[in-house]
Design an enzyme around this catalytic site. Structure first.
Site: not given
Length: 556
Positions: A322, A529-531
């Site tokens: 990801s 997103g996802e940091g």
């Protein structure tokens, strides 16, 4: 060559080096102790240079935001003094009439001004025409400009006393009377009339004490430690503390010694100072904690993506593919992927989860946070289709804001879906607010249970655990920010352990950052997103810390 010429080493070696010598301090103490409100004056004129010295002392007073709001009107015209004295007499008789007979007669027996006798009057005015928001410090305490003028009066009073002059502060005026007497414009107010001249009395103690009107209170009677005695006790707090004063100052001292202008890295310098004060200068790595949650609210048409995408992204994250996990690996960070589970309700019809479920996830996150804080920075990321709707509902409830001011486009919705998203948030708030009011809106777990989600609960726990361990959390977008605000509402000291990695494109994120007192390092309008934004910021922080370790230093 501008400003303070001392070095951090000099200030550390001699913290009291800025003090005046003992004789100067004794003289100041004597002047402060001998200041009196003088009512009786000699008619002898005061030399212009001495008057200017007194005014200059007032002009040197501290003022909030360096606004210098004072204006000094000097009055020597006898007719103006007569008019002012008449106004003061009228006000004194009105005040006496409002007291009981004995107190009223006592008041009339007192000489409370020397307007007719003193050779000079000084009317101190405050120019309040600058709006409070335009002056640093007045946006929150609007009357700080008046306090600044009071500081100017005190400076003048002490300077007059040191020069052997008397000064008396006369406030026996209706405010509009002085406005009319001096033609003050709208927005300019008076703090009263100061009499200035050589005193025809040399009182060893305040006049009202000598006249039996009042007595000086003991210092211990007006000194309160920590909190007002009758106040309700503060709610119990956990064991979170901000970095110690010694660590904060040591970090700043080290930064001051770097061979570059102070603050040369701007906002990044502030973030680095916070990290080093909490974690020490040896921090060189960190961990991305990526937490996923499944949200039934996604089925209400608030997102452009299917709920199933959450599981797909989580599978990619576990496989190391990801965008968040890949970004972390590129930055030299390790990753932990946590599936926090699914919400039971869609927020509109029912709560996200029970209080017990929220508590369980918060506690589990705290364990992870305490553990990962030992390895360096803890960088937060989240996965969850629909979770910007969840975050918006939480921010509206936490800040008492309207959905129109908070709800944004998320990961790419259109205007029709945006209207639906705002309607869903409004409906969720309408359902949850009565429940929260009954259960105590300050309770973090109640808020999460009603309007949050599993990953929000877990992230709030991670943040709390990191702060307990003395580490630093790098926040990403509005979801991690909402989790941080929930944690800070329970433990305010957590705020000292937070760094805002970025400002996302979510409408309410800026409101959230202001409430947390944080300025973001990046403003790229990310929607990943996802940091990802937090990882980018963490990389900057770690690079800056590594630079500090080897960069040249100024001479001691």
């Amino acid at each position: 060559m501008i400003g303070d010429v001392t070095t951090a080493r000099q200030r550390a070696d001699d913290p009291s080096g800025w003090a005046f010598d003992a004789s100067s301090r004794d003289a100041l103490s004597s002047i402060v102790g001998a200041r009196r409100d003088i009512r009786r004056y000699r008619p002898d004129p005061v030399a212009p240079d001495l008057v200017r010295e007194v005014l200059a002392a007032g002009h040197a007073a501290p003022s909030v935001g360096h606004s210098q709001p004072w204006r000094f009107i000097t009055v020597s015209d006898p007719s103006t003094r007569d008019a002012a004295a008449a106004l003061a007499d009228r006000a004194r008789h009105r005040q006496a009439a409002a007291l009981d007979v004995v107190a009223g007669q006592h008041l009339l027996d007192l000489q409370l001004d020397g307007i007719r006798e003193a050779p000079l009057g000084i009317v101190v005015c405050c120019d309040r025409r600058v709006t409070p928001v335009g002056v640093l410090g007045r946006a929150t305490l609007h009357d700080a400009d008046l306090w600044s003028c009071a500081c100017a009066i005190q400076n003048m009073w002490l300077t007059a006393r040191a020069a052997g002059l008397g000064m008396g502060w006369v406030t026996l005026f209706e405010p509009e009377d002085l406005v009319d007497l001096f033609g003050l414009p709208d927005g300019v107010v008076s703090l009263g009339w100061l009499c200035l001249g050589y005193p025809d009395e040399r009182p060893p103690e305040p006049g009202l004490v000598r006249a039996g009107w009042s007595s000086r209170l003991d210092l211990d009677d007006v000194t309160i430690a920590e909190r007002w005695p009758e106040a309700e006790p503060l709610p119990p707090r956990d064991r979170v503390r901000g970095p110690g004063a010694g660590d904060v100052v040591a970090t700043r001292d080290d930064a001051d010694s770097i061979l570059t202008p102070p603050g040369s890295l701007g906002r990044l310098d502030h973030a680095v100072d916070r990290v080093i004060a909490c974690c020490g200068p040896g921090v060189a790595s960190g961990t991305l904690v990526l937490v996923g949650g499944d949200h039934p609210v996604a089925d209400l048409g608030v997102t452009a993506y299917s709920r199933s995408v959450t599981a797909e992204v989580m599978a990619a994250a576990r496989a190391g593919e990801s965008i968040g996990v890949v970004s972390a690996a590129t930055a030299g960070l390790r990753s932990i992927v946590v599936d926090a589970g699914a919400s039971a309700g869609n927020l509109v019809d029912s709560p996200a989860m029970t209080v017990a479920e929220a508590t369980e996830r918060v506690d589990a996150g705290a364990v992870v946070g305490e553990r990962e804080a030992r390895s360096g920075l803890v960088v937060l990321g989240e996965v969850g289709i629909g979770n910007t709707t969840v975050a918006a509902a939480l921010v509206c409830a936490l800040l008492d804001a309207e959905p129109s001011d908070v709800v944004g486009l998320g990961a790419g919705i259109d205007s029709t879906m945006l209207a639906r998203k705002r309607a869903v948030v409004a409906a969720a708030l309408a359902r949850a607010r009565p429940v929260l009011a009954a259960s105590g809106v300050g309770a973090t777990t109640h808020m999460i249970a009603e309007l949050g989600g599993p990953e929000v609960a877990f992230l709030a726990g991670v943040i709390t655990g990191v702060a307990r361990a003395g580490g630093v959390v790098v926040l990403d977008g509005m979801v991690t920010g909402a989790a941080a605000l929930l944690a800070c509402r329970a433990e305010p000291a957590i705020a000292a352990h937070l760094v805002a990695g970025q400002r996302s494109r979510e409408l309410g994120h800026d409101l959230l950052l202001r409430e947390l007192g944080l300025a973001p390092l990046l403003d790229l309008r990310l929607r990943a997103g996802e940091g990802v934004g937090a990882v980018m910021a963490a990389r900057l922080i770690l690079d800056a810390i590594a630079t500090r370790r080897v960069v040249g230093r100024t001479a001691p």
